[in-house]
Write an enzyme that holds these catalytic residues in place. Structure first.
Site, mmCIF file in Angstrom:
data_model
loop_
_atom_site.group_PDB
_atom_site.id
_atom_site.type_symbol
_atom_site.label_atom_id
_atom_site.label_comp_id
_atom_site.label_asym_id
_atom_site.label_seq_id
_atom_site.Cartn_x
_atom_site.Cartn_y
_atom_site.Cartn_z
ATOM 1 N N GLN A 1 0.793 -1.231 0.000
ATOM 2 C CA GLN A 1 0.000 0.000 0.000
ATOM 3 C C GLN A 1 0.824 1.279 0.000
ATOM 4 O O GLN A 1 0.449 2.269 -0.605
ATOM 5 C CB GLN A 1 -0.963 -0.008 1.178
ATOM 6 C CG GLN A 1 -2.150 -0.915 0.952
ATOM 7 C CD GLN A 1 -3.255 -0.711 1.963
ATOM 8 O OE1 GLN A 1 -3.062 -0.114 3.024
ATOM 9 N NE2 GLN A 1 -4.432 -1.205 1.654
ATOM 10 N N HIS B 1 3.066 7.266 5.551
ATOM 11 C CA HIS B 1 2.414 7.269 4.250
ATOM 12 C C HIS B 1 3.153 8.160 3.256
ATOM 13 O O HIS B 1 2.603 8.504 2.218
ATOM 14 C CB HIS B 1 0.964 7.762 4.359
ATOM 15 C CG HIS B 1 0.052 6.820 5.075
ATOM 16 N ND1 HIS B 1 -1.180 7.201 5.556
ATOM 17 C CD2 HIS B 1 0.178 5.518 5.399
ATOM 18 C CE1 HIS B 1 -1.770 6.177 6.153
ATOM 19 N NE2 HIS B 1 -0.951 5.138 6.056
#
Length: 688
Positions: free
Chosen positions: A431, A478
């Site tokens: 991801q 992230h």
């Protein structure tokens, strides 16, 4: 079926394995390379190997030489690897003893085997998944068993390896997908110098009870009859039911852990005597006597075997050494994509964002190639990727070809080794770049080394998509840039597109490349939402558009007049750096040339050095933290190769050397390169 002939064959193999181990021990100076032998494990290994057919696949571990003998590999073949000779049929002198691979179609096939404990469980499970997929969808392409059944996989491990998290990921997936695989766990109660009591709360059999749906068997692995019956049951279950089974076999450890870690270093006399009571060979002699074989028959087997082992060892010792020039062979398999093809900007085409260019590329690939599959976290039905980068692909191609996995980065990455070996072409995704690290053991130990250590037999054809980069307060988990870490792994290719056209062309090139390719995709460029990134949207290339990995491009050309005057600068960059560089270049019309690397490995050094030589002044621009980075390495390469053409030292711009990207937007901006920071460096060089 357990016949008299089978018993005699098994004993011959046991005696062969023992004679080989004794020979290696008696010639320790000659047998200097790292090796372990199966002494004490012979019965279960031979019983297991005799169940496998030529269509099957097996993933042995480093102590499984008895199993290899039972599969039909010769004493000489094994010894050539032991001594790292040129004609070692497995790795041509590159890997240790009992690290086999095979795709001859005569004996069971074997993918690359590493020494990393338990790491083979994931590639082997990927193999079983690939077999299930092909058996369900492309059955005619598979070699079948004696009764027309689809192949099975066997994965062999020591009991200590079951404590590895990667084994848990493999078992979980095998049960979830009900895969035709046998996990053979050989438990000798030792993990190098640590006992089972010190390191494990349960046996593999007990541990496996936690995986609902995993069939379990156990046996005395020193007793050939019990071992044969158990492995026969396991093989029948996997073949007929097409479901996973774990066999726990308790065995003695009668030899050394390895030639360099000898048993007398850490085992006492009592322990050695206790293990000696379970020696498989005396048990097997008793079994042969009860089956009607006399002492003469048995002694003849032993003398014949010793002669063959001695002759084979002499041949192996005299065999040729590898030639030094072969050391760089088979790092990568050759690719057929060697030139740009197709139409990059069709006249009737429409502009697309990068994320859609990737989506369309994969959709076209899957339409054209039924062996292509896509998997990872949240890429399947309902969400279609957290960036909608796989939107509706599961709905279009079905759950067998596009599916979600658990949060198992190691499995996602490592399973591609087995998938690729069986002829499936996996496209997988983690991801965020920040979450790739659990998959690093598989990238390093299995994926990157497979082609090299199998002497080119098993390159891993896979595409690993990794969203990376910082923008909009993504924060410390992230926003990471991971290219330098990936580039430190030799045997991987790394692409980094900066616009939609390149995304599509590189995605196609990555798919058709027979080697592992990591696609780094800047999530800040996916939709061109960031100020100044509008040019990341391009006309979508034609369906057949493709260009080779390792070809950079000129993203912005400088005016020839400024180049001639010597008042120009080149910026070597990639990804988001392209847009910082373009924005900064607006202050100096015609004076800045920008090279978009597009692929970080292989690197287009020819265009880089040619451009640097032309301008004499250069900036290397990266989003990564600078210390020990790819950007610093590239700047050194430029300085070394273009020294006589440089008018100033190479300037390098990157992020601050912080352990993570902070969440707060002010702090994020302070850490990252900016247009102003690039302008300041351009000012410095142009006024040098």
């Amino acid at each position: 079926m357990l016949t008299r002939d089978t018993l005699l064959k098994a004993y011959r193999l046991m005696v062969t394995a023992k004679a080989m181990g004794d020979t290696f021990e008696a010639n320790r100076q000659t047998c200097k390379y790292e090796h372990s032998t199966s002494r004490g494990h012979e019965a279960i290994q031979i019983a297991a190997g005799l169940q496998l057919q030529s269509c099957d696949w097996v993933s042995p571990y480093y102590r499984d030489d008895s199993m290899l003998l039972s599969l039909g590999f010769t004493e000489l073949e094994l010894m050539l690897q032991l001594l790292a000779k040129k004609d070692d049929p497995f790795s041509a002198g590159r890997s240790y003893y009992c690290h086999p691979n095979n795709k001859d179609g005569i004996r069971a096939s074997i993918i690359h085997q590493s020494s990393a404990t338990g790491m083979q469980a994931i590639p082997a499970t990927g193999l079983a998944h690939g077999l299930k997929f092909l058996c369900d969808t492309h059955s005619a392409l598979l070699r079948k068993g004696e009764n027309g059944e689809c192949p099975i996989v066997m994965c062999s491990m020591g009991d200590g390896s079951v404590t590895e998290g990667e084994v848990s990921e493999a078992l979980q997936f095998a049960v979830l997908k009900q895969l035709p695989i046998i996990y053979l766990v050989q438990d000798n109660q030792w993990g190098t110098s640590a006992t089972a009591e010190e390191t494990r709360t349960s046996t593999a059999y007990e541990y496996a009870a936690g995986f609902k749906g995993l069939h379990r068997l156990q046996c005395d692995g020193s007793d050939f009859m019990r071992s044969f019956e158990t492995m026969q049951q396991a093989a029948a279950y996997a073949r007929v039911e097409r479901k996973p089974v774990l066999v726990h076999a308790r065995v003695p450890l009668l030899g050394n852990h390895s030639n360099t870690i000898r048993r007398e270093f850490y085992r006492d006399r009592e322990d050695l005597l206790r293990h000696g009571l379970y020696d498989p060979l005396p048990k097997m002699r008793v079994l042969l006597n009860s089956a009607g074989f006399n002492e003469h028959d048995i002694n003849e087997v032993e003398s014949d075997t010793q002669r063959i082992v001695s002759e084979s060892f002499a041949k192996a010792v005299e065999a040729a050494e590898p030639e030094a020039h072969s050391v760089e062979d088979h790092v990568f398999a050759p690719t057929k994509v060697t030139e740009e093809k197709g139409t990059r900007s069709p006249k009737t085409g429409e502009k697309v964002v990068m994320v859609d260019a990737a989506l369309h590329a994969i959709e076209e690939i899957m339409e054209d190639h039924s062996e292509a599959i896509l998997y990872g976290q949240d890429v399947g039905r309902r969400l279609g990727g957290i960036f909608r980068e796989t939107a509706n692909l599961a709905e279009k191609f079905g759950d067998k070809r596009v599916f979600n996995t658990a949060i198992q980065e190691a499995y996602i990455v490592g399973s591609t080794v087995g998938m690729s070996a069986i002829g499936v072409k996996p496209i997988v995704e983690v991801q965020y770049g920040d979450y790739i690290y659990p998959g690093f053991s598989q990238l390093v130990s299995e994926v990157s080394k497979s082609s090299y250590l199998t002497n080119g037999k098993f390159p891993v054809g896979m595409v690993l998509r990794v969203p990376v980069g910082a923008y909009g307060g993504g924060g410390p988990y992230h926003s990471g840039s991971v290219e330098s870490t990936l580039l430190s792994i030799k045997g991987l290719k790394v692409a980094y597109p900066s616009n939609a056209a390149d995304m599509k062309g590189l995605m196609k090139a990555a798919f058709y490349d027979p080697n592992p390719v990591v696609m780094l995709e800047h999530k800040g460029l996916y939709w061109s939402k960031m100020f100044g990134t509008e040019e990341a949207k391009t006309i979508e290339p034609s369906r057949d558009y493709i260009f080779p990995l390792g070809k950079a491009s000129i993203s912005l050309a400088a005016d020839p007049e400024h180049i001639k005057k010597g008042d120009s600068v080149c910026i070597i960059t990639y990804g988001m750096g392209i847009y910082w560089a373009k924005a900064a270049a607006k202050k100096y019309p015609g004076k800045v040339e920008i090279v978009d690397l597009r692929t970080l490995f292989p690197l287009d050094e020819e265009l880089v050095f040619e451009t640097v030589t032309k301008h004499g002044k250069v900036i290397v621009l990266s989003e990564e933290q600078l210390n020990n980075s790819f950007a610093e390495s590239l700047s050194h390469r430029i300085s070394s190769s273009c020294y006589h053409f440089l008018d100033a030292k190479v300037e390098v711009i990157g992020a601050l050397n912080l352990p993570a990207v902070p969440t707060n937007l002010i702090l994020e901006a302070a850490m990252l390169p900016t247009v102003d920071k690039v302008i300041k460096r351009l000012d410095k060089l142009l006024n040098y």
